[in-house]
Write a protein that holds these residues in place. Structure first.
Motif, PDB file in Angstrom:
ATOM      1  N   ALA A  15      11.316   6.591  23.410  1.00 46.36           N
ATOM      2  CA  ALA A  15      12.257   5.483  23.611  1.00 46.36           C
ATOM      3  C   ALA A  15      12.603   5.379  25.091  1.00 46.36           C
ATOM      4  CB  ALA A  15      13.512   5.707  22.770  1.00 46.36           C
ATOM      5  N   ALA A  43      13.153   2.282  26.423  1.00 46.75           N
ATOM      6  CA  ALA A  43      13.825   0.991  26.613  1.00 46.75           C
ATOM      7  C   ALA A  43      15.274   1.172  27.050  1.00 46.75           C
ATOM      8  CB  ALA A  43      13.764   0.171  25.324  1.00 46.75           C
ATOM      9  N   VAL A  57      18.157  -0.381  26.152  1.00 45.73           N
ATOM     10  CA  VAL A  57      18.667  -1.265  25.101  1.00 45.73           C
ATOM     11  C   VAL A  57      20.101  -1.658  25.449  1.00 45.73           C
ATOM     12  CG1 VAL A  57      19.108  -1.464  22.619  1.00 45.73           C
ATOM     13  CG2 VAL A  57      17.249   0.020  23.440  1.00 45.73           C
ATOM     14  N   ASP A  85      23.777  -2.129  24.913  1.00 45.88           N
ATOM     15  CA  ASP A  85      24.630  -1.429  23.955  1.00 45.88           C
ATOM     16  C   ASP A  85      25.419  -2.385  23.072  1.00 45.88           C
ATOM     17  OD1 ASP A  85      23.941   1.216  24.661  1.00 45.88           O
ATOM     18  OD2 ASP A  85      25.179   1.061  26.458  1.00 45.88           O
ATOM     19  N   PRO A 104      22.564  -1.453  17.072  1.00 44.23           N
ATOM     20  CA  PRO A 104      22.126  -0.209  16.445  1.00 44.23           C
ATOM     21  C   PRO A 104      21.445   0.694  17.479  1.00 44.23           C
ATOM     22  CG  PRO A 104      20.706  -2.048  15.770  1.00 44.23           C
ATOM     23  CD  PRO A 104      21.837  -2.631  16.562  1.00 44.23           C
ATOM     24  N   ASP A 105      21.600   1.991  17.306  1.00 45.74           N
ATOM     25  CA  ASP A 105      20.924   2.955  18.170  1.00 45.74           C
ATOM     26  C   ASP A 105      19.540   3.220  17.571  1.00 45.74           C
ATOM     27  OD1 ASP A 105      19.955   5.325  19.418  1.00 45.74           O
ATOM     28  OD2 ASP A 105      22.007   5.811  20.014  1.00 45.74           O
ATOM     29  N   ILE A 106      18.528   2.635  18.189  1.00 44.49           N
ATOM     30  CA  ILE A 106      17.170   2.676  17.633  1.00 44.49           C
ATOM     31  C   ILE A 106      16.643   4.109  17.623  1.00 44.49           C
ATOM     32  CG2 ILE A 106      14.817   1.796  17.893  1.00 44.49           C
ATOM     33  CD1 ILE A 106      16.161  -0.604  19.478  1.00 44.49           C
ATOM     34  N   LEU A 107      16.826   4.810  18.723  1.00 50.65           N
ATOM     35  CA  LEU A 107      16.335   6.194  18.814  1.00 50.65           C
ATOM     36  C   LEU A 107      17.002   7.081  17.766  1.00 50.65           C
ATOM     37  CD1 LEU A 107      14.752   8.485  20.168  1.00 50.65           C
ATOM     38  CD2 LEU A 107      16.598   8.639  21.866  1.00 50.65           C
ATOM     39  N   GLY A 111      13.670  10.955  23.886  1.00 54.72           N
ATOM     40  CA  GLY A 111      14.641  10.002  24.420  1.00 54.72           C
ATOM     41  C   GLY A 111      14.623  10.005  25.936  1.00 54.72           C
ATOM     42  N   PHE A 112      15.125   8.942  26.501  1.00 52.39           N
ATOM     43  CA  PHE A 112      15.291   8.839  27.951  1.00 52.39           C
ATOM     44  C   PHE A 112      16.767   8.629  28.256  1.00 52.39           C
ATOM     45  CE2 PHE A 112      11.568   8.475  30.783  1.00 52.39           C
ATOM     46  CZ  PHE A 112      10.597   8.841  29.872  1.00 52.39           C
ATOM     47  N   ALA A 113      17.189   9.060  29.425  1.00 51.49           N
ATOM     48  CA  ALA A 113      18.550   8.770  29.855  1.00 51.49           C
ATOM     49  C   ALA A 113      18.538   8.520  31.358  1.00 51.49           C
ATOM     50  CB  ALA A 113      19.484   9.927  29.532  1.00 51.49           C
ATOM     51  N   ALA A 114      18.973   7.342  31.748  1.00 53.06           N
ATOM     52  CA  ALA A 114      19.152   7.051  33.171  1.00 53.06           C
ATOM     53  C   ALA A 114      20.638   7.237  33.457  1.00 53.06           C
ATOM     54  CB  ALA A 114      18.724   5.623  33.478  1.00 53.06           C
ATOM     55  N   GLU A 115      20.949   8.117  34.361  1.00 56.97           N
ATOM     56  CA  GLU A 115      22.358   8.413  34.642  1.00 56.97           C
ATOM     57  C   GLU A 115      22.611   8.302  36.140  1.00 56.97           C
ATOM     58  OE1 GLU A 115      24.332   8.927  32.156  1.00 56.97           O
ATOM     59  OE2 GLU A 115      22.971   9.494  30.540  1.00 56.97           O
ATOM     60  N   ARG A 128      23.414  14.704  20.713  1.00 61.49           N
ATOM     61  CA  ARG A 128      24.011  13.612  19.957  1.00 61.49           C
ATOM     62  C   ARG A 128      22.976  12.848  19.151  1.00 61.49           C
ATOM     63  NH1 ARG A 128      25.484   8.769  22.177  1.00 61.49           N
ATOM     64  NH2 ARG A 128      25.434   9.566  24.305  1.00 61.49           N
ATOM     65  N   LYS A 129      21.806  12.616  19.746  1.00 64.40           N
ATOM     66  CA  LYS A 129      20.779  11.816  19.062  1.00 64.40           C
ATOM     67  C   LYS A 129      19.847  12.678  18.234  1.00 64.40           C
ATOM     68  CE  LYS A 129      21.314   8.228  22.398  1.00 64.40           C
ATOM     69  NZ  LYS A 129      21.116   6.780  22.447  1.00 64.40           N
TER      70      LYS A 129
END
Ligand code: CTP
Ligand code: CA
Length: 224
Positions: free
Chosen positions: A97, A99, A101, A103, A131-134, A148-152, A166-167
């Protein structure tokens, strides 16, 4: 030629990828979106295909060519992305994932363009969470291996670890934004149950190939 000589680490594997932003319509001429060029997701699709996988790429609105031999499904909104991904997920071995998305979305898009009414008061736009797709894919009984990806913008490691937990995904890939948005290079932080490891600054295709190699080592061989 380099592509041809990539080791076929994902031979026989089916890989599903989300990429790009989503676009949530407010009215026929306006909407809410996220910063995302889609470049990292498209590079991963290409790298996975080069590694021998059958790749399905669900893409939000981006201006990028489809990587060779990749099946591409174009969507606009988060709901459309969700509805494209969910029926396909269980038939894939890996879900990545990337994308960005949105929120939230407006509860309903106006059918006609909103007009200024002269009062100087902006319209109130009621929003609901997408919806949280991941997380939804990670909850499937027949779930693929989920990445999963996270841009922070700050505290990358902590946020990436939190999101992984969490996911409920085995692998979470962090990157620092917005500095990397739209750029051709990036650096990635891989967070899994053992700890974390950095893939240092490189062009996105190089990183994509490294990530594909990392994912391949985490998969059990296909039983089919
Ligand atoms: N994601 C998703 N569906 C959503 C939101 C996020 O599939 N509705 C996925 C992204 O593609 C990414 C991961 O979840 O792989 C993390 O996305 P991110 O936006 O960083 O996480 P959120 O849970 O939305 O948290 P926040 O934006 O508040 O940091
Ligand atoms: Ca988010």
């Amino acid at each position: 030629l380099i592509a041809f000589f990539q080791p076929k680490r994902l031979a026989g594997q089916r890989v599903l990828i989300t990429a790009g932003p989503t676009f949530e319509a407010i009215d026929p001429v306006r909407g809410i979106t996220n910063h995302s060029s889609g470049k990292m997701g498209f590079a991963i699709a290409r790298a996975a295909q080069e590694a021998g996988a059958q790749v399905t790429l669900v893409a939000g609105p981006v201006h990028l060519p489809t990587p060779a031999h990749v099946r591409r499904i174009d969507v606009q909104s988060a709901l459309q992305m969700h509805d494209a991904v969910m029926p396909l997920a269980a038939a894939h071995d890996v879900f990545i994932a990337t994308a960005a998305v949105a929120d939230w979305r407006p509860v309903a898009a106006a059918e006609q363009k909103l007009k200024k009414d002269g009062s100087g008061c902006p319209p109130a736009i009621e929003m609901v969470e997408n919806p949280d797709i991941l997380a939804a894919v990670a909850r499937l009984p027949q779930r693929p291996y989920c990445v999963g990806f996270a841009a922070e913008s700050h505290d990358l490691l902590r946020h990436a670890q939190d999101k992984r937990a969490r996911k409920q995904v085995p692998l979470l890939v962090g990157n620092l934004g917005p500095a990397t948005f739209g750029q051709d290079t990036n650096a990635l932080l891989l967070v899994d149950e053992h700890g974390h490891r950095e893939l240092p600054q490189a062009d996105k295709l190089t990183l994509a190939r490294q990530l594909v190699a990392e994912i391949a080592t985490r998969l059990t061989p296909p039983t089919r």
